[in-house]
Design an enzyme around this catalytic site. Structure first.
Site, PDB file in Angstrom:
ATOM      1  N   SER A 111       0.841  -1.196   0.000  1.00 37.33           N
ATOM      2  CA  SER A 111       0.000   0.000   0.000  1.00 37.33           C
ATOM      3  C   SER A 111       0.870   1.237   0.000  1.00 37.33           C
ATOM      4  CB  SER A 111      -0.905   0.009   1.236  1.00 37.33           C
ATOM      5  OG  SER A 111      -1.595   1.238   1.381  1.00 37.33           O
ATOM      6  N   TYR A 134      -3.936  -0.771   9.982  1.00 36.47           N
ATOM      7  CA  TYR A 134      -3.835  -1.095   8.560  1.00 36.47           C
ATOM      8  C   TYR A 134      -2.449  -0.731   8.029  1.00 36.47           C
ATOM      9  CZ  TYR A 134      -4.775  -0.946   3.522  1.00 36.47           C
ATOM     10  OH  TYR A 134      -4.720  -1.146   2.158  1.00 36.47           O
TER      11      TYR A 134
END
Length: 254
Positions: A145, A158
Site C-alpha cells: 500500500s 492497517y
C-alpha cells in the site's frame, strides 16, 4: 520472438479477487494469457465474478477459502495443485480496512486486521512456495500500500500491516530467490474501489486526494494491470524484493 509479457501456459491464484483490485488484476493476468483462479470467502460473489470473467474468454476457476484459516488454505492449495494444476503465480491481495481512532480501536478488530492483511500473506505463501521451490520457479506478488511507508489518522493498524507486508516481501525474496522464485510487491495509492466508497463520497477527502496527487485524480482498478502482469512475467525475471508504487506520484511529492 514471443513477448516477455506473455503469460500463456501460466496459472495464477489471486486471493480476494471477487471484486475491486483483486478482480482487476485477475482480469489483466487473464488478458495476458494466464489461466486464473479466483478466490474469496463468499462463494456467491466468487461464482458471479468467475462467470463474468469467463464470459470474456478467460480460463477461470473459482476456489472459495478463508485466508485467515490455515486449514482452509492448506486444503485449497492441495486441491488446486492436485486437481486444477500447478500455481505459477500467486497474488496475495486479500485484505480489509477498519477505521477508528487508535485510542478507541477495538482489540478484536485489530486482531482481525492483522490476521487478514498480514498473517494471511505468510499462511498462503508458504504452502504455495513449497510447490514452487520443488519446481524451481514461481512468482509471488504481495499487495502492499501507499501506507506501507506512511500513515493517516484512524488507519494505524492497517498501515502497520502494510509496512510489514512490504518487509516480509523482501524477506521472502531473500529466502527464496535461490530456489528460482521472484517475490515482489505492488503498493497502490488511492484507487476508486468499493473499499474506498466512503472516502469517494466524502467531498472534503475527495478534493484532498485530487489536490495531493500530482496526477490530480484517483487511480482506476484496471491501472494496476500493467504492474501485476510485468511482475508476473519473464520481463521481470531479475526483479526481486522490489516494491512497485502505483500511486500517481503521490509519494514523490510533499
Amino acid at each position: 520472438m514471443p513477448s516477455p509479457f506473455d503469460l500463456s501456459g501460466k496459472r495464477a491464484l489471486v486471493t480476494g479477487s471477487s471484486r475491486g483490485l483483486g478482480y482487476a488484476m485477475a482480469k489483466a493476468l487473464a488478458e495476458a494469457g494466464a489461466s486464473v483462479i479466483l478466490n474469496a470467502r463468499d462463494s456467491v460473489a466468487l461464482g458471479a465474478a468467475a462467470q463474468d470473467l469467463s464470459a470474456s474468454g478467460a480460463t477461470v476457476s473459482a476456489v472459495a477459502f478463508d485466508v485467515t484459516s490455515r486449514e482452509s488454505i492448506n486444503d485449497a492449495v492441495t486441491y488446486i495443485e492436485d486437481q486444477i494444476g500447478p500455481i505459477d503465480i500467486l497474488v496475495n491481495n486479500a485484505g480489509m480496512q477498519f477505521r477508528s481512532s487508535l485510542e478507541a480501536f477495538p482489540p478484536e478488530k485489530f486482531d482481525q486486521v492483522i490476521s487478514t492483511n498480514l498473517t494471511s500473506v505468510f499462511n498462503v505463501s508458504q504452502p504455495v512456495a513449497r510447490h514452487m521451490i520443488a519446481r524451481g520457479s514461481g512468482k509471488i506478488i504481495n499487495i502492499c500500500s501507499l501506507l506501507s511507508g506512511m500513515s493517516r489518522p484512524s488507519v494505524a493498524p492497517y498501515a502497520a500491516t502494510k509496512a510489514a507486508v512490504a518487509n516480509i516481501t523482501r524477506g521472502m525474496a531473500v529466502d527464496w530467490a535461490r530456489h528460482g522464485l521472484n517475490v515482489n510487491g505492488i503498493a497502490p495509492g488511492y484507487f476508486a474501489t468499493e473499499l474506498n466508497e466512503a472516502l469517494l463520497k466524502d467531498e472534503k477527502f475527495n478534493a484532498w486526494i485530487e489536490t495531493r496527487t500530482p496526477m490530480g485524480r484517483w487511480g482506476q482498478p484496471e491501472e494496476l494491470g500493467g504492474a501485476v502482469v510485468f511482475l508476473a512475467s519473464e520481463a521481470a525475471r531479475f526483479v526481486n524484493g522490489h516494491i512497485l508504487y502505483v500511486d500517481g506520484a503521490f509519494t514523490a511529492t510533499v
